[in-house]
Design a protein around this motif. Structure first.
Motif, mmCIF file in Angstrom:
data_model
loop_
_atom_site.group_PDB
_atom_site.id
_atom_site.type_symbol
_atom_site.label_atom_id
_atom_site.label_comp_id
_atom_site.label_asym_id
_atom_site.label_seq_id
_atom_site.Cartn_x
_atom_site.Cartn_y
_atom_site.Cartn_z
ATOM 1 N N VAL A 94 73.228 58.699 48.686
ATOM 2 C CA VAL A 94 71.882 58.917 49.232
ATOM 3 C C VAL A 94 71.079 57.615 49.269
ATOM 4 O O VAL A 94 70.452 57.293 50.288
ATOM 5 N N ARG A 108 74.620 65.038 50.572
ATOM 6 C CA ARG A 108 74.671 65.420 49.154
ATOM 7 C C ARG A 108 75.764 66.466 48.929
ATOM 8 O O ARG A 108 76.537 66.385 47.945
ATOM 9 N N ARG A 155 75.882 64.271 39.938
ATOM 10 C CA ARG A 155 74.579 64.246 40.587
ATOM 11 C C ARG A 155 74.068 62.805 40.724
ATOM 12 O O ARG A 155 73.534 62.407 41.761
ATOM 13 N N GLU A 161 65.016 64.144 43.540
ATOM 14 C CA GLU A 161 66.417 64.527 43.347
ATOM 15 C C GLU A 161 66.699 65.247 42.032
ATOM 16 O O GLU A 161 67.656 66.013 41.963
ATOM 17 N N THR A 180 76.094 60.932 43.326
ATOM 18 C CA THR A 180 75.685 61.362 44.664
ATOM 19 C C THR A 180 74.422 60.627 45.108
ATOM 20 O O THR A 180 74.325 60.153 46.256
ATOM 21 N N VAL A 181 73.456 60.522 44.195
ATOM 22 C CA VAL A 181 72.177 59.899 44.550
ATOM 23 C C VAL A 181 72.340 58.399 44.749
ATOM 24 O O VAL A 181 71.915 57.843 45.778
#
Length: 525
Positions: free
Chosen positions: A428, A410, A420, A334, A423-424
């Motif tokens: 995710v 994403r 970021r 990622e 998001t992960v």
């Protein structure tokens, strides 16, 4: 009516005989491939069934074992000085067992060799748990207690039919006469059945040089036959009296192997049968396999220290490999830029996953033991080595789980203003967690079954105490299996099979967790 020659089917592409023949060949190939697949699955299942069946057949003997009961009186004159901090009085407890056996068979008192064989029924270390209980509970001093002590492994195997193969033949009621230790038995019915069984075993009466022994038992008395005729047999009295042959039905045991070729003597078998006739020999579940630690005697050995050692080793392995592997996979998938350095790292990770496990054992012996000076044969070292072994597996499986999450997840998170990292970790990771945990648990299952790295760091040591922490001396289940499998005594074979089943139970449980997590949390896109 229309002309068939003008029908649309007459000009269809499949109306050509050559095309139809090719189509039939393709369909036949499909059917053959299905059968090849079924045969492959059948072969795999048959091989697995054969493997598990052979292990279970070998281990079934270790599920139970025979014990001898003793009524021991711990009088205060002998055990009055035993305190909670004193060493276990093994010799004094075993002295009570010795006196009981000598009182049961007084004919052995005049011969040191006979006493040695008699005391071989129960080993000295068998009383260690009783002696330890006496230290923990001094209040039992001055009381009488019934204890069950494991029978010698050779005699245990004899009763199970796994050693000194023997054939039992019912004889029935006989008449007995005794003159100076020699017993003559006669019967209204002939001994033809016994003679036929002896002939089948190549034990030709009346002379049987080097062809084994025929023992005749009634009640708690046993004779060894010297001659055998259709209506009359004679033999030497080994234990008991001829009166038992007048009172109880007789039973013959044919043992084809000579005494010089077996681990149990005729006298030991006679004493064992006498104790069994008294109800003092019992077959009980072998729970000590799970509650005792390793021992030099098969009947006293257990896998508790190896089980705890394996759990401690896996705890260290999981503490290092799972968080490091998951975080490394997240960064590489990622956050890491796509360049030559990350490409080189990915290639090396894939290569490390294929490195033989013994190489990691050499690395652990050189670095952790040699350079860092960590304790030898400790779960902390074993855990570090196994963590390095499964780290590439965890990284690869975690990256595959992250790749399986659609890119649209994403993009949607970034579109609504998430960073970021948010998001992960918020979007995710929850979706990839089942696959990541699956890879981690499968890696742990591989670590549980590894032997070579642990051998090289010294975890093959004999461990008689349960480890209390990662730095204590310990062993593991695969190493214990290797150690027992290399022992010469036959009694270790069923014990080895039983420990293999314990290890397989752990592996099946871990794979069951994998299946559960995948079915519960997996999503299809």
């Amino acid at each position: 009516m229309s002309d068939p020659s003008t029908s649309p089917m007459a000009n269809a592409p499949f109306a050509n005989e050559r095309v139809l023949k090719r189509l039939r060949r393709r369909r036949a190939a499909d059917r053959r491939f299905k059968w090849y697949g079924r045969m492959a699955i059948g072969f795999a299942l048959a091989a697995l069934t054969l493997l598990l069946g052979s292990i279970a057949t070998q281990a079934v003997s270790a599920a139970t074992y025979h014990v001898v009961t003793f009524d021991l009186s711990f009088d205060k004159n002998t055990f009055g000085d035993v305190q909670p901090d004193s060493p276990p009085p093994v010799d004094r407890v075993y002295g009570l067992v010795r006196d009981d056996l000598l009182a049961e068979f007084p004919e052995t008192a005049s011969s040191p060799a006979l006493r040695h064989d008699l005391l071989g029924l129960v080993t000295r270390l068998a009383v260690l748990p009783v002696a330890k209980d006496l230290v923990r509970k001094p209040a039992e001093i001055g009381t009488k207690r019934r204890v069950e002590l494991p029978l010698s492994d050779d005699l245990d195997l004899f009763l199970k039919g796994a050693a000194a193969r023997h054939l039992t033949v019912p004889v029935g009621r006989v008449k007995a006469e005794e003159i100076a230790g020699n017993v003559t038995l006669t019967s209204e019915a002939t001994f033809a059945r016994l003679i036929a069984a002896a002939s089948l075993e190549n034990m030709q009466p009346p002379e049987m040089p080097g062809t084994g022994s025929i023992l005749m038992t009634a009640g708690r008395s046993t004779i060894r036959l010297d001659s055998l005729a259709p209506s009359r047999v004679t033999g030497t009295l080994l234990t008991g009296t001829a009166q038992d042959f007048r009172t109880y039905p007789a039973r013959a045991r044919l043992i084809p192997a000579p005494e010089s070729e077996r681990t149990v003597s005729d006298l030991q078998i006679a004493w064992l049968l006498a104790l069994k006739a008294d109800g003092r020999v019992l077959r009980v579940p072998h729970w000590s396999l799970l509650t005792h630690t390793d021992s030099t005697q098969p009947e006293l050995a257990g896998a508790l220290a190896a089980i705890i050692g394996s759990l401690l080793t896996l705890l260290v392995t999981a503490s290092l490999a799972i968080p490091v592997g998951i975080l490394a996979s997240i960064y590489l998938e990622e956050f890491a830029p796509r360049n030559r350095i990350t490409g080189l790292i990915e290639v090396n990770i894939n290569n490390l996953a294929a490195v033989p496990s013994i190489v990691f054992g050499l690395l652990g012996a050189a670095v952790f033991l040699g350079a860092f000076g960590l304790p030898r044969s400790a779960p902390v070292v074993g855990g570090l080595v196994l963590a390095l072994l499964i780290l590439p597996v965890v990284i690869i499986a975690s990256r595959a789980a992250l790749k399986a999450v659609p890119q649209s997840i994403r993009d949607a998170a970034l579109a609504i203003g998430a960073s970021r990292m948010q998001t992960v970790f918020h979007h995710v990771m929850p979706l990839a967690a089942p696959g990541m945990l699956t890879g981690a648990i499968l890696g742990m299952a591989r670590a549980l079954g590894e032997t070579a790295p642990l051998l090289l760091i010294g975890m093959v040591a004999f461990v008689a105490e349960v480890p209390r922490g990662p730095t204590d001396e310990a062993t593991a289940l695969p190493v214990l299996i290797y150690s027992w499998a290399t022992q010469a005594e036959r009694a270790w074979e069923p014990m080895t099979g039983a420990v293999i089943l314990i290890l397989l139970a752990f592996l099946i449980a871990m794979n069951g967790v994998v299946v559960f997590l995948r079915r519960k949390f997996e999503r299809r896109w």
